[in-house]
Design a protein around this motif. Structure first.
Motif, PDB file in Angstrom:
ATOM      1  N   ARG A 115       0.811  -1.206   0.000  1.00  0.00           N
ATOM      2  CA  ARG A 115       0.000   0.000   0.000  1.00  0.00           C
ATOM      3  C   ARG A 115       0.855   1.272   0.000  1.00  0.00           C
ATOM      4  O   ARG A 115       0.396   2.331  -0.427  1.00  0.00           O
ATOM      5  CB  ARG A 115      -0.938   0.017   1.217  1.00  0.00           C
ATOM      6  CG  ARG A 115      -2.026  -1.017   1.153  1.00  0.00           C
ATOM      7  CD  ARG A 115      -3.325  -0.480   0.542  1.00  0.00           C
ATOM      8  NE  ARG A 115      -3.196   0.185  -0.742  1.00  0.00           N
ATOM      9  CZ  ARG A 115      -3.337  -0.407  -1.915  1.00  0.00           C
ATOM     10  NH1 ARG A 115      -3.586  -1.681  -1.978  1.00  0.00           N
ATOM     11  NH2 ARG A 115      -3.231   0.275  -3.026  1.00  0.00           N
ATOM     12  N   SER A 116       2.105   1.186   0.493  1.00  0.00           N
ATOM     13  CA  SER A 116       2.981   2.358   0.498  1.00  0.00           C
ATOM     14  C   SER A 116       3.763   2.503  -0.792  1.00  0.00           C
ATOM     15  O   SER A 116       4.352   3.557  -1.052  1.00  0.00           O
ATOM     16  CB  SER A 116       3.956   2.288   1.680  1.00  0.00           C
ATOM     17  OG  SER A 116       4.837   1.192   1.544  1.00  0.00           O
ATOM     18  N   ALA A 117       3.794   1.450  -1.625  1.00  0.00           N
ATOM     19  CA  ALA A 117       4.594   1.476  -2.851  1.00  0.00           C
ATOM     20  C   ALA A 117       4.219   2.625  -3.797  1.00  0.00           C
ATOM     21  O   ALA A 117       5.109   3.228  -4.410  1.00  0.00           O
ATOM     22  CB  ALA A 117       4.488   0.135  -3.576  1.00  0.00           C
TER      23      ALA A 117
ATOM     24  N   GLY B 161      -7.228   2.274  -4.768  1.00  0.00           N
ATOM     25  CA  GLY B 161      -6.704   1.131  -4.025  1.00  0.00           C
ATOM     26  C   GLY B 161      -6.949   1.249  -2.538  1.00  0.00           C
ATOM     27  O   GLY B 161      -7.347   0.283  -1.876  1.00  0.00           O
ATOM     28  N   ILE B 162      -6.732   2.442  -2.009  1.00  0.00           N
ATOM     29  CA  ILE B 162      -6.943   2.670  -0.574  1.00  0.00           C
ATOM     30  C   ILE B 162      -8.415   2.507  -0.224  1.00  0.00           C
ATOM     31  O   ILE B 162      -8.769   1.912   0.804  1.00  0.00           O
ATOM     32  CB  ILE B 162      -6.433   4.066  -0.179  1.00  0.00           C
ATOM     33  CG1 ILE B 162      -4.897   4.125  -0.307  1.00  0.00           C
ATOM     34  CG2 ILE B 162      -6.856   4.422   1.241  1.00  0.00           C
ATOM     35  CD1 ILE B 162      -4.330   5.520  -0.146  1.00  0.00           C
TER      36      ILE B 162
ATOM     37  N   VAL C  39      -7.811  -1.387  -8.283  1.00  0.00           N
ATOM     38  CA  VAL C  39      -8.909  -2.307  -7.993  1.00  0.00           C
ATOM     39  C   VAL C  39      -8.434  -3.606  -7.345  1.00  0.00           C
ATOM     40  O   VAL C  39      -8.796  -3.934  -6.215  1.00  0.00           O
ATOM     41  CB  VAL C  39      -9.711  -2.605  -9.277  1.00  0.00           C
ATOM     42  CG1 VAL C  39     -10.804  -3.637  -8.990  1.00  0.00           C
ATOM     43  CG2 VAL C  39     -10.336  -1.324  -9.815  1.00  0.00           C
ATOM     44  N   PHE C  40      -7.581  -4.359  -8.068  1.00  0.00           N
ATOM     45  CA  PHE C  40      -7.249  -5.703  -7.586  1.00  0.00           C
ATOM     46  C   PHE C  40      -6.346  -5.681  -6.352  1.00  0.00           C
ATOM     47  O   PHE C  40      -6.556  -6.445  -5.407  1.00  0.00           O
ATOM     48  CB  PHE C  40      -6.621  -6.529  -8.707  1.00  0.00           C
ATOM     49  CG  PHE C  40      -7.607  -7.011  -9.727  1.00  0.00           C
ATOM     50  CD1 PHE C  40      -8.572  -7.946  -9.386  1.00  0.00           C
ATOM     51  CD2 PHE C  40      -7.597  -6.509 -11.018  1.00  0.00           C
ATOM     52  CE1 PHE C  40      -9.498  -8.392 -10.311  1.00  0.00           C
ATOM     53  CE2 PHE C  40      -8.513  -6.944 -11.960  1.00  0.00           C
ATOM     54  CZ  PHE C  40      -9.473  -7.886 -11.607  1.00  0.00           C
ATOM     55  N   SER C  41      -5.332  -4.824  -6.337  1.00  0.00           N
ATOM     56  CA  SER C  41      -4.481  -4.787  -5.148  1.00  0.00           C
ATOM     57  C   SER C  41      -5.249  -4.242  -3.949  1.00  0.00           C
ATOM     58  O   SER C  41      -5.014  -4.645  -2.809  1.00  0.00           O
ATOM     59  CB  SER C  41      -3.228  -3.943  -5.393  1.00  0.00           C
ATOM     60  OG  SER C  41      -3.503  -2.566  -5.348  1.00  0.00           O
ATOM     61  N   GLY C  42      -6.215  -3.346  -4.206  1.00  0.00           N
ATOM     62  CA  GLY C  42      -7.033  -2.827  -3.113  1.00  0.00           C
ATOM     63  C   GLY C  42      -7.912  -3.903  -2.505  1.00  0.00           C
ATOM     64  O   GLY C  42      -7.990  -4.045  -1.279  1.00  0.00           O
ATOM     65  N   ILE C  43      -8.572  -4.694  -3.358  1.00  0.00           N
ATOM     66  CA  ILE C  43      -9.424  -5.778  -2.866  1.00  0.00           C
ATOM     67  C   ILE C  43      -8.587  -6.845  -2.165  1.00  0.00           C
ATOM     68  O   ILE C  43      -8.932  -7.326  -1.083  1.00  0.00           O
ATOM     69  CB  ILE C  43     -10.232  -6.397  -4.027  1.00  0.00           C
ATOM     70  CG1 ILE C  43     -11.257  -5.380  -4.562  1.00  0.00           C
ATOM     71  CG2 ILE C  43     -10.929  -7.677  -3.582  1.00  0.00           C
ATOM     72  CD1 ILE C  43     -11.973  -5.831  -5.816  1.00  0.00           C
ATOM     73  N   GLY C  44      -7.461  -7.223  -2.785  1.00  0.00           N
ATOM     74  CA  GLY C  44      -6.624  -8.257  -2.186  1.00  0.00           C
ATOM     75  C   GLY C  44      -6.073  -7.862  -0.833  1.00  0.00           C
ATOM     76  O   GLY C  44      -6.139  -8.621   0.136  1.00  0.00           O
ATOM     77  N   SER C  45      -5.540  -6.648  -0.742  1.00  0.00           N
ATOM     78  CA  SER C  45      -4.946  -6.204   0.522  1.00  0.00           C
ATOM     79  C   SER C  45      -5.995  -5.862   1.567  1.00  0.00           C
ATOM     80  O   SER C  45      -5.680  -5.771   2.755  1.00  0.00           O
ATOM     81  CB  SER C  45      -4.034  -4.995   0.279  1.00  0.00           C
ATOM     82  OG  SER C  45      -4.759  -3.912  -0.286  1.00  0.00           O
ATOM     83  N   GLY C  46      -7.264  -5.698   1.142  1.00  0.00           N
ATOM     84  CA  GLY C  46      -8.318  -5.365   2.094  1.00  0.00           C
ATOM     85  C   GLY C  46      -8.549  -6.432   3.140  1.00  0.00           C
ATOM     86  O   GLY C  46      -9.005  -6.147   4.253  1.00  0.00           O
ATOM     87  N   ALA C  47      -8.247  -7.691   2.798  1.00  0.00           N
ATOM     88  CA  ALA C  47      -8.384  -8.774   3.778  1.00  0.00           C
ATOM     89  C   ALA C  47      -7.151  -8.912   4.650  1.00  0.00           C
ATOM     90  O   ALA C  47      -7.182  -9.598   5.675  1.00  0.00           O
ATOM     91  CB  ALA C  47      -8.651 -10.096   3.053  1.00  0.00           C
ATOM     92  N   VAL C  48      -6.058  -8.251   4.250  1.00  0.00           N
ATOM     93  CA  VAL C  48      -4.812  -8.314   5.016  1.00  0.00           C
ATOM     94  C   VAL C  48      -4.615  -6.936   5.637  1.00  0.00           C
ATOM     95  O   VAL C  48      -3.702  -6.188   5.299  1.00  0.00           O
ATOM     96  CB  VAL C  48      -3.626  -8.704   4.109  1.00  0.00           C
ATOM     97  CG1 VAL C  48      -2.407  -9.054   4.949  1.00  0.00           C
ATOM     98  CG2 VAL C  48      -3.995  -9.882   3.225  1.00  0.00           C
ATOM     99  N   ALA C  49      -5.512  -6.612   6.559  1.00  0.00           N
ATOM    100  CA  ALA C  49      -5.569  -5.272   7.127  1.00  0.00           C
ATOM    101  C   ALA C  49      -5.938  -5.374   8.607  1.00  0.00           C
ATOM    102  O   ALA C  49      -5.851  -6.446   9.204  1.00  0.00           O
ATOM    103  CB  ALA C  49      -6.598  -4.438   6.353  1.00  0.00           C
TER     104      ALA C  49
END
Length: 427
Positions: A31-33, A59-60, A112-122
C-alpha cells in the motif's frame, strides 16, 4: 476434525501472531509502494500526478471497503482460505502491472485488484486474530500487529525508494510481488483456523473456555455483513468511531503516506532521503503503537484517542512552516511517528465494548472502511491541491485541523452500555 498438535501450548498463539505480523507488514509495503512510484511513473509515462494519486486512492478505498466483508468471509469459509486467496490476488495484480502502458491499467492493477486483495490483510485481520486467539492482553497484541504497518514503512520504503531511484517503478512492482508470494507457504503451514483446531483454548483462557460463535459463520455472509452495518449505523457510538477513523486515514496513509515523499521532492529533498524520513516515523510508530496497546489495556481509550489526534494535528500544522531543515524534519518524524497508528488499539477496544466480541470485528471492519474512505479522499485531495496550487501547504494545514476536530469527537464516545442487543447464537 482431528486436532493437529503444535508446540508451545497456549503460546502457539504468538506463532500465529508472528505470521500475521509478516502478512500485515507486506501488505503495508504494497500500500505504500505508490508513494515511491509516483515520480517514476510521472517520468516514465508522463501521467499527471493527480491521475496517479487517484489510482492510489481507488486502491486505498477498496482496501477499506473490502475489510468488513473479509472479516465475515473469514468466519464463513475460513481465515486461512481467505488469507491465501487475498495474497494470491495481491501478488498477481502487482506482477501484472509490469505490463501496463495506460492509466487505466494502473487503476485496475494497483487500484482495484491490489485494493481488494490487501483489504483482507488489514486491521480487520488483526482484530479477528485477537478475538479468536486471545482472552487476555488483547490491547497489547493488537498494538503489536498494528505496528506491523510501521515496520512495513521501516523495512520497505528505503528499499523501494532505492529501487525506484536506480531502476524506476518496475523493480518496485517485482519486489512487492515476490515478497507477497513468499507468504503463501507460511500461512498454509503455520496458521490453523482457530485454537480448537489444534486442541487448545485461547491464550489466557481457562481449559473450559468456549469462544462466542460468530453469527457470520452461518448463513449468507454478505447479508450478515450488511445487516451488521445497518444495526451499527443506528447508534451514535458507531458514527463517532467512524468519523474519527475517517480523519485517521485522511491524515496518515492518505495524505502523509501518499504525498510526503512528493512534498519533500518539491522542497528539494531526494526520494531516498524522504523515504528515510518515513522510515524514522516507522521506528517511532513501532514504539508508539505497541505502547498504545499496553496503555489501552489500562486506561480510558477515549482520552488516549483525544491525545493522539491532538498531537497528530499539531504536527501536521507545524510541517509546512518547519523550513524542512534536518532538525525540523526529525522533530516532525518523532511527533507524528509516535501516533501514526496508535489509534488502532483504543478504537478496537471501544468497538468491542460497544458491539461485543461476536459483532465487534465486523463493526470494526466498517470503521476501518471509514479510515480508508478518509485515506482515499486525502490521496486524491492532496494530488488535486498540488495541481491547483503548485504546493501541498494548504492540504497539510486542512488535515491538521481535521485531526484537532477528531480529538474533540473522541471524548464524546460513550460505551457504558451495549450499542445494540447481541444476535442470538445458533443452537
Amino acid at each position: 476434525m482431528i486436532a493437529q498438535s503444535r508446540p508451545f501450548g497456549q503460546r502457539y498463539a504468538f506463532v500465529v501472531v508472528g505470521v500475521i505480523f509478516l502478512c500485515l507488514l507486506i501488505a503495508a509495503g504494497l500500500r505504500s509502494a505508490p508513494a515511491v512510484m509516483m515520480l517514476p511513473l510521472e517520468n516514465s509515462f508522463g501521467w499527471r500526478r493527480d491521475v496517479i494519486s487517484l489510482a492510489a486512492g481507488v486502491g486505498i478505498l477498496l482496501y477499506g471497503l473490502t475489510g468488513p466483508f473479509a472479516a465475515a468471509l473469514m468466519e464463513r469459509i475460513g481465515l486461512r482460505r481467505t488469507l491465501i486467496a487475498s495474497l494470491l490476488v495481491m501478488s498477481g495484480s502487482t506482477a501484472l502491472s509490469l505490463l501496463m502502458t495506460k492509466p487505466w491499467h494502473l487503476f485496475i492493477t494497483w487500484g482495484v485488484f491490489s485494493g481488494i486483495g490487501s483489504g483482507a490483510v488489514a486491521s480487520v485481520l488483526g482484530a479477528t486474530i485477537v478475538n479468536r486467539w486471545f482472552k487476555t492482553n488483547r490491547g497489547l497484541v493488537m498494538g503489536l500487529m498494528s505496528a506491523s504497518s510501521a515496520t512495513g514503512l521501516l523495512v520497505f520504503l528505503p528499499l523501494l525508494a532505492s529501487l525506484a531511484q536506480s531502476g524506476g517503478w518496475k523493480p518496485v512492482a517485482i519486489a512487492v510481488a515476490v515478497a507477497t508470494a513468499c507468504l503463501l507457504p507460511l500461512v498454509w503451514l503455520l496458521v490453523p483456523e482457530r485454537p480448537a483446531s489444534i486442541g487448545m483454548v485461547r491464550y489466557g483462557a481457562e481449559a473450559d473456555d468456549v469462544p462466542p460463535v460468530p453469527a457470520a459463520s452461518q448463513g449468507n455472509f454478505l447479508a450478515h455483513t450488511l445487516n451488521t452495518l445497518r444495526r451499527a449505523a443506528g447508534t451514535r457510538v458507531f458514527w463517532y468511531l467512524f468519523a474519527t477513523f475517517f480523519v485517521c486515514g485522511f491524515t496518515t496513509n492518505g495524505l502523509v503516506g501518499t504525498h510526503l515523499i512528493a512534498f519533500c521532492g518539491d522542497m528539494g529533498i531526494g526520494e531516498v532521503q524522504a523515504a528515510g524520513l518515513l522510515s524514522m516515523m516507522g521506528i517511532f510508530d513501532l514504539i508508539g503503537t505497541t505502547l498504545s496497546g499496553w496503555l489501552t489495556d489500562r486506561f480510558d481509550p477515549r482520552k488516549l484517542l483525544g491525545v493522539y489526534y491532538a498531537i497528530r494535528g499539531l504536527s501536521l500544522i507545524y510541517l509546512p512552516y518547519s523550513g524542512f531543515s534536518a532538525t525540523s524534519l526529525i522533530i516532525f518524524a518523532v511527533l507524528y511517528g509516535l501516533d501514526w497508528i496508535a489509534t488502532v488499539p483504543p478504537t478496537l477496544r471501544l468497538a468491542n465494548e460497544a458491539f461485543g466480541d461476536r459483532s465487534g470485528p465486523i463493526v470494526f471492519g466498517w470503521i476501518v472502511a471509514g479510515h480508508q474512505v478518509g485515506a482515499a479522499t486525502a490521496a486524491a485531495f492532496g494530488g488535486t491541491m498540488r495541481e491547483l496550487q503548485g504546493n501541498y501547504e494548504l492540504a497539510f494545514l486542512i488535515a491538521g485541523m481535521t485531526a484537532i476536530a477528531a480529538a474533540c469527537i473522541s471524548l464524546l464516545i460513550n460505551t457504558s452500555r451495549p450499542a445494540f442487543d447481541p444476535e442470538p447464537q445458533a443452537a
